[in-house]
Design an enzyme around this catalytic site. Structure first.
Site, PDB file in Angstrom:
ATOM      1  N   GLU A 125       0.828  -1.209   0.000  1.00 27.44           N
ATOM      2  CA  GLU A 125       0.000   0.000   0.000  1.00 27.44           C
ATOM      3  C   GLU A 125       0.862   1.260   0.000  1.00 27.44           C
ATOM      4  OE1 GLU A 125      -3.102  -0.017  -0.627  1.00 27.44           O
ATOM      5  OE2 GLU A 125      -3.270  -2.193  -0.514  1.00 27.44           O
ATOM      6  N   HIS A 173       1.532   2.460  -3.353  1.00 24.87           N
ATOM      7  CA  HIS A 173       0.504   3.340  -3.923  1.00 24.87           C
ATOM      8  C   HIS A 173       0.708   4.785  -3.465  1.00 24.87           C
ATOM      9  CE1 HIS A 173      -1.764   0.242  -5.887  1.00 24.87           C
ATOM     10  NE2 HIS A 173      -2.064  -0.396  -4.780  1.00 24.87           N
TER      11      HIS A 173
END
Length: 691
Positions: free
Chosen positions: A487, A490
């Site tokens: 994550e 991202h």
């Protein structure tokens, strides 16, 4: 998505001592933030924090009103007077300005414990979505944008791509069709939505359960058995939900129990078969109405894969390349079952149990012990260090920023070389009641550069990690470490994106491409040098995880993965075939594919996977292949550019500038080819699966 700050928490350190200092700084900054009640504004961010329920709804109404005003103005431009300044620029500026305001209305439902605020957030999002849907069907705006695009008077390639994207969006909503066909398209979309929701509702409403006595559940841990309800006769109730089914298929020593559960789970909601058949027929009608041969062509048209034919070729190549490794795996698994259970045939329901068993036998990994080496603050500082060294970034905590909970932290990101302020991200990573229950990244403000004015990106990373309690540090399971790395990939992608238009910034990218950078970053969780950087025994963080455990984690990652991947390919092929052909015998197709792809292992008798396959209904229809696609090319990038030099900043900066920075403003295949110096290949991925 700047004023000088008097106090900053700099996270750009090296070595065990530095990591210890980072951990101390985390604690100190938390105390300082608590002592100082003054909350600072966040320069460059238009994200609104801590709105009340009424403020959220008023903001949503202002967003809709302003958007309507701009769309009305664009619609009023005479077709022979269209210019970039009166057509494209107003729409681009509107999107850049309003996106953080829209997210200010939408994200509170993910993080707030207030029922009123969550309800307001959901209602605000509904109002905004309804308005956006109306705008996407405005023929008057479409005519003006189409007139500009037809002139071909491009200022640059980004303007061309943006204008063409807008035209395509309108036309995928049928605005190039006659009014009669447009009405038919609306009817089809409404019917598709209704059937999709009915399919999901049928699955959610299914309350089927099986009863087992304790002997039939041997192997399940006591805490799992305690979590099960009991029937009047004292037997345990196993509901056909993944949180019950997965542990039984992985841990139960009784083969007949595993098979009973797998069969029942695979024949849920048989009524959904007819729902899916009708749904596929409607999707094909919709695709043909829009000029496509079938729905799969429509779904892949604006993605990196580009066509259903290319998807079939990709999946079949990967499947064929895995056959030898998968055959070896299956032989070992069958032999293991024979030793454990005698001459019972090996079935697909046995895969989770025996794969887990053989991996435990081959790798001396105690994940409970491994967890002791991953204190949350140490992992975070390690992630920052990896991204600093790879991508030339510097992270500083913004002390006393206005946040929605005392556990939330805000960070500024700077270019390590020039000092340029690149953006912000919020970390809301500790478990809290009422918060979204999974780890994810939300773009709060997209970057953009319009009329020489730069808007910086702002991201939010949400997780549910256990915080330090009573002097006991918050520790992360290894799977949580990998997930956090993913994550954070991202976040980095969002912050490094330099696309001029907000439409191509943030995470609003080609779905076949958007996961590649995050999957790439996961590799740093399996290499010794980076593992030692992010690990340290919680009672003495100067002692990182040992070499043998590092090696075992890396081998464990890919071991016995070929059969599992072929099983995923089976579902991807099913999804692609039903969306490429009409009147498919779904049960017959699944039977055929299962035997072919799974090396002769038959489908469980009486099951019908098509009736309980939600991914092909909502979210991944005709695009189930996308996760494998992204993983394959992430492996190619890592193997080619980073495997032999894990902290190669030249390669890292080249990746940042060539792949992360352009965002959606450039074709993904072109970006990856520019970075690799050739077209992406599946070979590195294939090689990683060979024993």
């Amino acid at each position: 998505m700047e004023n000088e700050r008097k106090r900053r928490n700099v996270l750009a350190l090296t070595g065990a001592a530095a990591l210890l200092a980072v951990a101390v700084n985390f604690a100190a900054s938390a105390v300082n933030a608590h002592l100082n009640n003054r909350k600072r504004k966040v320069p460059g961010s238009n994200v609104r924090i801590n709105l009340s329920a009424s403020e959220i709804l008023r903001l949503a109404d202002r967003i809709v009103a302003k958007s309507k005003e701009v769309h009305d103005a664009v619609a009023s431009v005479p077709l022979d007077k269209v210019t970039y300044a009166n057509t494209i620029l107003p729409l681009a500026e509107l999107e850049a300005h309003q996106f953080p305001l829209v997210q200010s209305c939408a994200f509170p439902k993910l993080v707030s414990a207030s029922e009123d605020i969550c309800k307001a957030s959901i209602e605000a999002e509904r109002r905004i979505d309804a308005h956006v849907s109306r705008c996407s069907k405005r023929e008057d705006v479409y005519r003006v944008v189409k007139a500009f695009a037809a002139r071909g008077d491009w200022m640059n390639s980004e303007v061309k791509r943006f204008a063409q994207y807008l035209v395509q969006e309108f036309e995928r909503n049928g605005l190039n069709l006659t009014s009669t066909k447009r009405e038919e398209l609306l009817r089809l979309n409404a019917q598709i939505d209704e059937l999709s929701m009915r399919y999901i509702r049928n699955l959610n409403d299914d309350t089927t359960f099986l009863l087992f006595n304790e002997t039939e559940l041997v192997g399940l841990p006591p805490e799992f058995l305690k979590s099960l309800d009991k029937a009047e006769n004292g037997n345990f109730k196993v509901v056909l939900r993944s949180h019950h089914v997965s542990p039984i298929l992985e841990l139960c020593k009784v083969g007949s129990t595993r098979k009973s559960v797998a069969v029942a789970y695979g024949r849920r909601c048989e009524v959904n078969l007819s729902v899916l058949e009708k749904l596929i027929q409607l999707r094909h009608k919709l695709a043909r109405l829009l000029g496509y041969l079938n729905y799969a062509e429509y779904a892949t048209d604006r993605r990196m894969a580009n066509s259903s034919t290319k998807v079939f070729e990709f999946l079949e190549k990967i499947s064929a390349s895995l056959t030898e490794s998968a055959s070896k795996e299956l032989t070992l698994l069958k032999e293991l079952k024979r030793k454990e259970e005698g001459e019972f045939p090996f079935g697909v329901e046995d895969l989770p149990y025996y794969v887990k068993m053989i991996k435990e036998q081959q790798f001396d990994l105690d994940f409970g012990l491994v967890k002791q080496y991953f204190p949350i603050t140490l992992v975070l500082s390690g992630i920052f260090k990896v991204c600093q060294d790879l991508f030339g970034l510097r992270f500083e905590q913004v002390v006393d920023a206005d946040v929605w909970h005392q556990d939330v932290q805000l960070y500024s990101v700077f270019d390590l070389s020039s000092g340029e302020h690149m953006g912000y991200f919020y970390l809301d990573i500790y478990t809290r009641g009422g918060k979204y229950g999974h780890t994810c990244v939300v773009a709060l403000q997209n970057g953009s550069s319009i009329n020489s004015s730069r808007q910086i990106p702002v991201a939010l990373l949400i997780s549910q990690l256990q915080k330090e309690v009573d002097g006991n540090p918050g520790l992360m399971r290894f799977s949580e470490v990998v997930n956090l790395f993913h994550e954070f990939g991202h976040v980095v992608h969002h912050i490094c994106n330099r696309a001029p238009f907000a439409r191509f910034s943030g995470l609003r990218l080609d779905p076949d491409f958007v996961e590649i950078p995050s999957l790439l970053l996961e590799n740093w969780c399996y290499e010794s040098s980076s593992l030692k950087l992010i690990s340290g025994f919680h009672q003495d963080i100067t002692k990182p995880i040992d070499d043998e455990t590092c090696k075992s984690l890396k081998r464990w990652r890919c071991s016995f993965s070929a059969l599992k991947l072929k099983q995923e390919i089976l579902y991807c092929l099913f999804d692609q075939i039903i969306h490429s052909n009409e009147n498919v015998d779904m049960i017959g197709l699944f039977n055929h594919l299962h035997s072919k792809i799974m090396l002769g292992l038959p489908m469980l008798e009486g099951t019908n996977p098509a009736s309980c396959f939600p991914r092909t209904v909502i979210g991944y229809e005709a695009t189930c292949y996308s996760r494998i696609w992204s993983e394959v090319f992430a492996v190619d990038i890592f193997t080619t550019k980073f495997r032999d030099n894990l902290f190669n900043q030249n390669a890292g900066m080249h990746f940042r500038n060539t792949v992360l920075a352009p965002g959606g403003a450039k074709d993904p295949l072109e970006m990856l080819s520019d970075f690799l110096g050739r077209e992406p290949s599946i070979q590195a991925f294939v090689d990683s699966k060979i024993y």
